[in-house]
Enzyme design. Sequence first.
Site, PDB file in Angstrom:
ATOM      1  N   GLU A 188      -4.292 -13.251 -13.359  1.00 52.92           N
ATOM      2  CA  GLU A 188      -3.915 -13.308 -12.153  1.00 52.92           C
ATOM      3  C   GLU A 188      -3.058 -14.279 -11.632  1.00 52.92           C
ATOM      4  O   GLU A 188      -2.889 -14.365 -10.584  1.00 52.92           O
ATOM      5  CB  GLU A 188      -4.531 -12.118 -11.334  1.00 52.92           C
ATOM      6  CG  GLU A 188      -4.683 -10.838 -11.549  1.00 52.92           C
ATOM      7  CD  GLU A 188      -5.576 -10.377 -11.412  1.00 52.92           C
ATOM      8  OE1 GLU A 188      -6.367  -9.358 -10.056  1.00 52.92           O
ATOM      9  OE2 GLU A 188      -6.955 -10.839 -11.339  1.00 52.92           O
ATOM     10  N   ARG A 225       2.110  -9.451  -1.329  1.00 49.62           N
ATOM     11  CA  ARG A 225       2.332  -8.781  -1.627  1.00 49.62           C
ATOM     12  C   ARG A 225       3.585  -7.549  -0.418  1.00 49.62           C
ATOM     13  O   ARG A 225       3.769  -6.558  -0.659  1.00 49.62           O
ATOM     14  CB  ARG A 225       2.011  -7.941  -2.754  1.00 49.62           C
ATOM     15  CG  ARG A 225       0.643  -7.904  -2.241  1.00 49.62           C
ATOM     16  CD  ARG A 225      -0.806  -7.847  -3.559  1.00 49.62           C
ATOM     17  NE  ARG A 225      -0.425  -6.447  -3.647  1.00 49.62           N
ATOM     18  CZ  ARG A 225      -1.536  -5.811  -4.617  1.00 49.62           C
ATOM     19  NH1 ARG A 225      -1.950  -6.649  -5.250  1.00 49.62           N
ATOM     20  NH2 ARG A 225      -1.439  -4.316  -4.918  1.00 49.62           N
ATOM     21  N   ARG A 272     -12.648  -3.290 -14.047  1.00 50.35           N
ATOM     22  CA  ARG A 272     -12.728  -3.868 -13.283  1.00 50.35           C
ATOM     23  C   ARG A 272     -13.378  -4.620 -12.374  1.00 50.35           C
ATOM     24  O   ARG A 272     -14.229  -3.464 -12.043  1.00 50.35           O
ATOM     25  CB  ARG A 272     -11.065  -4.891 -12.472  1.00 50.35           C
ATOM     26  CG  ARG A 272     -11.559  -5.516 -11.899  1.00 50.35           C
ATOM     27  CD  ARG A 272      -9.968  -6.157 -11.219  1.00 50.35           C
ATOM     28  NE  ARG A 272     -10.248  -4.985  -9.850  1.00 50.35           N
ATOM     29  CZ  ARG A 272      -8.590  -4.837  -9.327  1.00 50.35           C
ATOM     30  NH1 ARG A 272      -7.463  -5.507  -9.517  1.00 50.35           N
ATOM     31  NH2 ARG A 272      -8.938  -4.094  -8.577  1.00 50.35           N
ATOM     32  N   ASN A 306       0.730  -7.698  -9.960  1.00 50.22           N
ATOM     33  CA  ASN A 306       1.203  -7.738  -8.993  1.00 50.22           C
ATOM     34  C   ASN A 306       0.975  -9.525  -8.419  1.00 50.22           C
ATOM     35  O   ASN A 306       1.730 -10.121  -7.235  1.00 50.22           O
ATOM     36  CB  ASN A 306       0.284  -6.439  -7.903  1.00 50.22           C
ATOM     37  CG  ASN A 306       0.761  -5.665  -8.944  1.00 50.22           C
ATOM     38  OD1 ASN A 306       1.811  -5.363  -8.941  1.00 50.22           O
ATOM     39  ND2 ASN A 306       0.201  -4.687  -8.330  1.00 50.22           N
ATOM     40  N   ASP A 307      -0.694  -9.537  -8.161  1.00 47.52           N
ATOM     41  CA  ASP A 307      -1.114 -11.046  -8.099  1.00 47.52           C
ATOM     42  C   ASP A 307      -0.636 -12.140  -8.674  1.00 47.52           C
ATOM     43  O   ASP A 307      -0.351 -13.194  -8.097  1.00 47.52           O
ATOM     44  CB  ASP A 307      -2.694 -11.242  -8.264  1.00 47.52           C
ATOM     45  CG  ASP A 307      -3.649 -10.326  -6.901  1.00 47.52           C
ATOM     46  OD1 ASP A 307      -2.788 -10.592  -5.623  1.00 47.52           O
ATOM     47  OD2 ASP A 307      -4.474  -9.374  -7.493  1.00 47.52           O
ATOM     48  N   CYS A 339      -1.687  -4.244 -16.642  1.00 49.27           N
ATOM     49  CA  CYS A 339      -2.116  -2.630 -15.321  1.00 49.27           C
ATOM     50  C   CYS A 339      -1.534  -3.549 -14.155  1.00 49.27           C
ATOM     51  O   CYS A 339      -1.708  -2.214 -13.612  1.00 49.27           O
ATOM     52  CB  CYS A 339      -3.511  -2.966 -15.683  1.00 49.27           C
ATOM     53  SG  CYS A 339      -4.177  -4.560 -14.700  1.00 49.27           S
ATOM     54  N   ARG A 391      -9.986   0.401 -10.685  1.00 51.16           N
ATOM     55  CA  ARG A 391     -10.771  -0.063  -9.752  1.00 51.16           C
ATOM     56  C   ARG A 391     -12.231   0.587  -9.290  1.00 51.16           C
ATOM     57  O   ARG A 391     -12.171   1.144  -8.645  1.00 51.16           O
ATOM     58  CB  ARG A 391      -9.586  -0.245  -8.475  1.00 51.16           C
ATOM     59  CG  ARG A 391      -8.538  -1.001  -9.193  1.00 51.16           C
ATOM     60  CD  ARG A 391      -7.415  -0.451  -8.085  1.00 51.16           C
ATOM     61  NE  ARG A 391      -5.960  -1.449  -8.813  1.00 51.16           N
ATOM     62  CZ  ARG A 391      -5.074  -0.233  -8.888  1.00 51.16           C
ATOM     63  NH1 ARG A 391      -5.628   0.985  -8.844  1.00 51.16           N
ATOM     64  NH2 ARG A 391      -4.000  -0.857  -8.694  1.00 51.16           N
ATOM     65  N   HIS A 440       0.808  -1.280   0.191  1.00 50.81           N
ATOM     66  CA  HIS A 440       0.300   0.328  -0.285  1.00 50.81           C
ATOM     67  C   HIS A 440       0.951   1.288  -0.070  1.00 50.81           C
ATOM     68  O   HIS A 440       0.522   2.540  -0.370  1.00 50.81           O
ATOM     69  CB  HIS A 440      -0.838  -0.097   1.415  1.00 50.81           C
ATOM     70  CG  HIS A 440      -2.163  -0.952   0.831  1.00 50.81           C
ATOM     71  ND1 HIS A 440      -2.172  -1.228   2.295  1.00 50.81           N
ATOM     72  CD2 HIS A 440      -2.845  -1.289   0.042  1.00 50.81           C
ATOM     73  CE1 HIS A 440      -3.890  -1.711   1.320  1.00 50.81           C
ATOM     74  NE2 HIS A 440      -4.131  -2.418   0.389  1.00 50.81           N
TER      75      HIS A 440
END
Length: 556
Positions: free
Chosen positions: A415, A449, A325, A438-439, A486, A288, A186
């Site tokens: 992902e 992460r 998304r 990321n995922d 993305c 998002r 974050h």
Amino acid sequence: MTETLRGVGVSHGVAIGQVRHMGTAVLEPPAQQTPTEEAPREQARARQAVGAVAADLQARGNLAGGEAQAVLEAQALMALDPELMADVERRIAVGSTAARAVYDAFAAYRALLANAGEYLAGRVADLDDVRNRIVARLMGVPMPGVPDSDEPYVLFARDLAPADTALLDPTLVLGFVTEEGGPTSHSAILARALGVPAVVAMPGATDMAEGVVVAVDGSTGEVLVRPSEEKQAELRRVAAERKAALSASTGPGQTSDGHKVPLLANIGGPADVPAAVEAGAEGIGLFRTEFLFLDDSKQAPSEDAQVEAYRKVLEAFPEGRVVVRVLDAGADKPLDFLTPADEPNPALGVRGLRSLLEHPEVLQAQLRALARAAADLPVYLEVMAPMVADRIDAKAFADACREAGLAAKFGAMVEIPSAALRARSILQEVEFLSLGTNDLAQYAFAADRQVGAVARLQDPWQPALLDLIALSAEAAKANGKSCGVCGEAAADPVLACVLTGLGVTSLSMGAASIPYVRATLAKYTLAQCARAAAAARATDTADEARAAANQVLSGE
């Protein structure tokens, strides 16, 4: 003598200034007993403190807007968790003070998360921050947080809570360095949104002496301790050259030989749109939509409320591309009306598309709202599903889009490694792919992460991750369809060139990174990008891949 330390650079730029440390954590409340007759008063104090902290987190989110707002609203929901509050009141009823009851109840919940595995370690840090704020209020001590200072400084901390990061003043906080965290934590994401240079996962950050002068390079991850005046001047000169190059680079994303690579922005809601427009984003690559659903974990927002929010974003990009998304709930984003409360491992359970398929009324309402929001607008709307595992998932989502009468392209996020491995199959059902790196890294390497200890496995330069990206891009090309990225990997300018060389057709990132990527991409031909990609994939480690790509692009 100058000492060079290294962490993970997560936000571009150079910051030079004196070290200041975060305020110390709240002390553990004493384990004293209170008379039974005092229990109702202590319970009322606890409820009041919890409500005040939740309201403060909500207010900070409203001020920050965008992605920060969604993160802080999730923290507010943690504070208001009814099961936690019930445990606090039970402990007070048997003699604990309000402060001690909060401390012990949160500790018990923390232990449950820790025992479930490290996948929620980042959320444990968020939970600790909520606990500290409540306990500080009950004990009447200063709230832990950013230090007071009239002079600009570089902030050092073990980790930064979202509530602190979201409202950093860039005129005072020149940059920050943390001992924990990773490139997709974050704090890293919010740092990029703020445009503040940042380095995370740097060993010994909390041991740095207060007041010492450091130079932080958020691009390379280097932290120079006591740099000479000459070195400081050199760093400022390089930073000025970078800034000039950014200003000179305008227009659509493309390589030096004219190969188009649309540069899009990741946003968390309408509040992020102005920064995306200012950065010259050619559209939105990841909208998002969770921000709408986090206001109330008990029920979904109305269809009309969704239409209003979606239309604000769509209107900002006439003739542009907006990729939305659908709701990605579950794991670290639980919603009472949608996700199970008793999953042993939510990150591997019913989350993302799986949750929506179990609650088709929620999915259909969101798809209808998107269709209504896009009506009569000259925008290229694309809608994608999170956490698609295979062709069955992809078909279920495509069927839902058709049922809702959605006049838009529909696609799948990659992902989960299985989606990359079977991308050709999935593309028989959908019209595009979008890689959430990321995922994808998290699941490919079994590395949370948010956990600094496994940050090297979250490095988007990992050759195995590049292999999965290449598989997806090759499948899309074979089917005449698009494949974008993305995830935050696209925000690394050199890696953006490598992704282009792998065959990725668009790049989406935080708005602050777009100028850096545009300027870097414009320096190289598509052939150079392809050679850099091949060199990176031929290595065995992230550091080797990064070095190999840089060597190719520098012409060495």
